[in-house]
Design an enzyme around this catalytic site. Structure first.
Site, mmCIF file in Angstrom:
data_model
loop_
_atom_site.group_PDB
_atom_site.id
_atom_site.type_symbol
_atom_site.label_atom_id
_atom_site.label_comp_id
_atom_site.label_asym_id
_atom_site.label_seq_id
_atom_site.Cartn_x
_atom_site.Cartn_y
_atom_site.Cartn_z
ATOM 1 N N LEU A 49 -35.702 0.615 -10.389
ATOM 2 C CA LEU A 49 -34.299 0.882 -10.649
ATOM 3 C C LEU A 49 -33.505 0.015 -9.682
ATOM 4 C CD1 LEU A 49 -33.732 4.746 -11.077
ATOM 5 C CD2 LEU A 49 -33.177 2.958 -12.721
ATOM 6 N N ASP A 50 -32.464 -0.643 -10.169
ATOM 7 C CA ASP A 50 -31.621 -1.469 -9.309
ATOM 8 C C ASP A 50 -31.018 -0.636 -8.184
ATOM 9 O OD1 ASP A 50 -32.098 -3.659 -10.887
ATOM 10 O OD2 ASP A 50 -30.220 -3.505 -12.012
#
Length: 320
Positions: A49-50
């Site tokens: 996940l960023d």
């Protein structure tokens, strides 16, 4: 003079911890932090996940790392907000604004939103963003992007299973589109937000992204890092679910003691089981997860197996 650092005594931990990833952390940084909190020997996450994204991030420990690929392949659901009228170099708030357009709210009618929603539902093609970890000639795209080099990226097929678009405002009261997206692996929500903005005629970039579900695991089941840090070590370990929490959509096969021993050595077994592409295999005595496989024409074929040591450690009380 600095005091010597205390060495963390690692231990075998087997299972999966469902984390609600906070903003600002990379997936690997948060994995290392939780690994340290649990004093776990081996750990891995189930897809990045960023840093600008929050939400469901299953973290696998010990034997559970063998099944992390299942979550990489799983359908995921996101909630996102894309600001209209601005496009950026990264398609999100981290990038520099490269174009601004006035937003005509009167043009964004329910009918127009419904048409764009239909346009991006189903099988679609996406051009991966330059600021991504995909590789070209052994080098990540974001490395080219940081050097100011743009390379050609072929469009990829992805599937948007469900899409809801709603007109809203972002955190700074600018016109925005709220998106709820259920999609296949490999879907870039940043790119989707940018494409939806272009389809509406104003451009857009992502301001908010939260993963609310992955592979049947809802964010309501997740623990936050803040809560985890405040717990005692015993309570932290109690948050670790058994590895089979990742296998809830698998068919179940239970083997006798002799068949279990042979299965663990990698041998195929014959039985009356119906064909199944994904099977969780358990031993009858002792009752324990042995691994996963598939059944074809009554033959159970091993794929990912636990080691005897891992099974022994789980049975002896490593968090279940």
């Amino acid at each position: 003079m600095n005091a010597p650092r205390t060495r963390v005594q690692r231990r075998p931990v087997h299972g999966v911890l469902l984390l609600d990833k906070p903003l600002g952390w990379s997936s690997n940084d948060i994995l290392q932090k939780v690994k340290w909190l649990l004093r776990a020997e081996k750990a891995g996450h189930t897809g990045t996940l960023d840093p600008l994204a929050s939400g469901v991030l299953p973290l696998c420990f010990g034997a559970a790392t063998k099944f992390s690929q299942l979550q990489l392949e799983a359908e995921k659901t996101y909630e996102a907000i894309a600001r209209l009228g601005q496009t950026t170099t990264t398609a999100d708030a981290e990038g520099e604004v490269v174009r601004e357009r006035a937003v005509d709210l009167a043009a964004i009618t329910p009918e127009r939103l419904a048409a764009v929603q239909a346009q991006f539902t189903g099988d679609i093609q996406q051009v991966p963003p330059m600021h991504s970890a995909l590789k070209k000639d052994g080098k990540a795209l974001y490395e080219y992007a940081r050097a100011g080099v743009e390379v050609e990226r072929p469009a990829r097929n992805v599937t948007i299973h469900a899409l809801e678009l709603t007109l809203t405002q972002d955190d700074q009261a600018y016109p925005a589109i709220k998106m709820r997206v259920s999609c296949s692996k490999g879907t870039y929500i940043r790119t989707l937000g940018e494409d939806v903005g272009e389809a509406l005629g104003f451009g857009a970039h992502l301001r908010f992204l939260r993963r609310v579900e992955t592979g049947g695991i809802d964010v309501s089941r997740c623990v936050t890092l803040q809560a985890l840090e405040a717990m005692s070590e015993e309570d932290r370990l109690a948050q670790v679910l058994p590895a089979q929490a990742l296998l809830h959509r698998h068919a179940v096969v239970t083997l006798s003691e002799e068949d279990a021993r042979r299965f663990l050595s990698g041998m195929r077994r014959r039985g009356t089981w119906p064909d199944a592409k994904a099977v969780a295999v358990y031993g009858e005595r002792p009752q324990a997860l042995l691994g996963v496989g598939r059944v074809e024409q009554g033959e159970l074929i091993p794929e990912r197996l636990l080691s005897p040591l891992e099974i022994q450690q789980i049975l002896e009380g490593t968090p279940q």
